[in-house]
Motif scaffolding. Structure first.
Motif, mmCIF file in Angstrom:
data_model
loop_
_atom_site.group_PDB
_atom_site.id
_atom_site.type_symbol
_atom_site.label_atom_id
_atom_site.label_comp_id
_atom_site.label_asym_id
_atom_site.label_seq_id
_atom_site.Cartn_x
_atom_site.Cartn_y
_atom_site.Cartn_z
ATOM 1 N N ALA A 47 46.118 36.282 34.701
ATOM 2 C CA ALA A 47 45.178 37.382 34.507
ATOM 3 C C ALA A 47 44.685 37.807 35.883
ATOM 4 O O ALA A 47 44.143 36.997 36.630
ATOM 5 N N THR A 48 44.885 39.075 36.209
ATOM 6 C CA THR A 48 44.419 39.604 37.490
ATOM 7 C C THR A 48 43.360 40.655 37.220
ATOM 8 O O THR A 48 43.587 41.602 36.458
ATOM 9 N N TYR A 49 42.208 40.469 37.838
ATOM 10 C CA TYR A 49 41.105 41.420 37.715
ATOM 11 C C TYR A 49 41.076 42.274 38.977
ATOM 12 O O TYR A 49 41.025 41.746 40.093
ATOM 13 N N TYR A 50 41.105 43.594 38.804
ATOM 14 C CA TYR A 50 40.960 44.539 39.904
ATOM 15 C C TYR A 50 39.518 45.031 39.827
ATOM 16 O O TYR A 50 39.146 45.729 38.876
ATOM 17 N N ILE A 51 38.721 44.666 40.800
ATOM 18 C CA ILE A 51 37.286 44.918 40.759
ATOM 19 C C ILE A 51 36.940 46.036 41.732
ATOM 20 O O ILE A 51 37.164 45.914 42.936
ATOM 21 N N TYR A 52 36.394 47.119 41.190
ATOM 22 C CA TYR A 52 36.021 48.289 41.981
ATOM 23 C C TYR A 52 34.518 48.218 42.271
ATOM 24 O O TYR A 52 33.724 48.031 41.357
ATOM 25 N N GLU A 53 34.149 48.391 43.536
ATOM 26 C CA GLU A 53 32.753 48.292 43.941
ATOM 27 C C GLU A 53 32.332 49.513 44.748
ATOM 28 O O GLU A 53 33.134 50.074 45.494
ATOM 29 N N ARG A 54 31.064 49.889 44.584
ATOM 30 C CA ARG A 54 30.459 50.946 45.391
ATOM 31 C C ARG A 54 29.064 50.470 45.766
ATOM 32 O O ARG A 54 28.297 50.068 44.905
ATOM 33 N N ASP A 55 28.748 50.508 47.043
ATOM 34 C CA ASP A 55 27.453 50.061 47.554
ATOM 35 C C ASP A 55 27.148 48.624 47.138
ATOM 36 O O ASP A 55 26.019 48.281 46.810
ATOM 37 N N GLY A 56 28.170 47.771 47.105
ATOM 38 C CA GLY A 56 27.983 46.360 46.772
ATOM 39 C C GLY A 56 27.832 46.070 45.291
ATOM 40 O O GLY A 56 27.624 44.922 44.909
ATOM 41 N N LYS A 57 27.943 47.081 44.430
ATOM 42 C CA LYS A 57 27.807 46.898 42.985
ATOM 43 C C LYS A 57 29.145 47.163 42.306
ATOM 44 O O LYS A 57 29.855 48.109 42.656
ATOM 45 N N GLY A 73 36.854 28.729 35.019
ATOM 46 C CA GLY A 73 35.986 28.532 36.183
ATOM 47 C C GLY A 73 36.280 29.550 37.262
ATOM 48 O O GLY A 73 36.460 30.726 36.979
ATOM 49 N N LYS A 74 36.376 29.077 38.477
ATOM 50 C CA LYS A 74 36.610 29.971 39.611
ATOM 51 C C LYS A 74 38.061 30.448 39.647
ATOM 52 O O LYS A 74 38.965 29.716 39.250
ATOM 53 N N PRO A 75 38.288 31.678 40.145
ATOM 54 C CA PRO A 75 39.669 32.160 40.271
ATOM 55 C C PRO A 75 40.428 31.353 41.313
ATOM 56 O O PRO A 75 39.844 30.825 42.259
ATOM 57 N N TYR A 76 41.742 31.254 41.140
ATOM 58 C CA TYR A 76 42.542 30.502 42.108
ATOM 59 C C TYR A 76 43.016 31.365 43.268
ATOM 60 O O TYR A 76 43.453 30.850 44.293
ATOM 61 N N HIS A 77 42.921 32.678 43.135
ATOM 62 C CA HIS A 77 43.331 33.561 44.235
ATOM 63 C C HIS A 77 42.383 34.759 44.275
ATOM 64 O O HIS A 77 42.200 35.440 43.264
ATOM 65 N N VAL A 78 41.798 35.016 45.432
ATOM 66 C CA VAL A 78 40.866 36.126 45.615
ATOM 67 C C VAL A 78 41.273 36.887 46.872
ATOM 68 O O VAL A 78 41.589 36.278 47.894
ATOM 69 N N THR A 79 41.285 38.223 46.784
ATOM 70 C CA THR A 79 41.578 39.029 47.975
ATOM 71 C C THR A 79 40.288 39.682 48.466
ATOM 72 O O THR A 79 39.339 39.858 47.702
ATOM 73 N N ALA A 80 40.280 40.033 49.722
ATOM 74 C CA ALA A 80 39.129 40.719 50.317
ATOM 75 C C ALA A 80 39.080 42.162 49.841
ATOM 76 O O ALA A 80 40.098 42.756 49.460
ATOM 77 N N ALA A 81 37.896 42.736 49.853
ATOM 78 C CA ALA A 81 37.713 44.129 49.445
ATOM 79 C C ALA A 81 38.364 45.071 50.453
ATOM 80 O O ALA A 81 38.250 44.874 51.661
ATOM 81 N N VAL A 82 39.052 46.091 49.923
ATOM 82 C CA VAL A 82 39.747 47.083 50.738
ATOM 83 C C VAL A 82 39.214 48.464 50.358
ATOM 84 O O VAL A 82 39.071 48.773 49.174
#
Length: 118
Positions: free
Chosen positions: A45-55, A88-97
């Motif tokens: 399961a891969t979550y693509y998380i979109y953020e604006r102003d830290g939210k 629990g915690k994800p096993y792979h996390v990428t930095a925000a781009v």
């Protein structure tokens, strides 16, 4: 032959350049990052998380099997499936781009839930 530009023309060009940069500064920065969780058997399961102003503004969930066949869901705001919460915690996390303004329309999550980000 030298080209001479009157001072009023220089002033207008400078004013237009400054107004254009001011408009560009008003567009809020939107970033994307990913988190991956294991799913038995042989899937992820891969979550693509979109953020604006830290939210977090929206989340895309792609559950893919070992043959790269994926089921995709879109959710407004923060979302983590209960199965992945148990992991629990994800096993792979990428930095925000940062997502360039011109490419935001290609992201369905933004188009569905945050049209003002386009």
């Amino acid at each position: 032959m030298t080209l001479r530009i009157p001072w009023i023309a220089r002033l207008l060009i400078t004013a237009l350049a400054l107004s254009g940069s001011a408009c560009a500064a008003e567009v809020p920065a939107v970033t994307i990052r990913t988190e991956a969780y294991p799913r038995p058997p042989y899937s992820e399961a891969t979550y693509y998380i979109y953020e604006r102003d830290g939210k977090i503004i929206c989340t895309k969930l792609a559950v893919c099997d070992k043959y790269d066949q994926c089921d995709i869901e879109y959710h407004a705001g923060t979302f983590v499936d209960s199965q992945d919460q148990k992991t629990g915690k994800p096993y792979h996390v990428t930095a925000a781009v940062l997502i360039p303004v011109g490419k935001r329309a290609k992201h369905q999550c933004l188009a569905k839930f945050v049209p003002d980000a386009l």
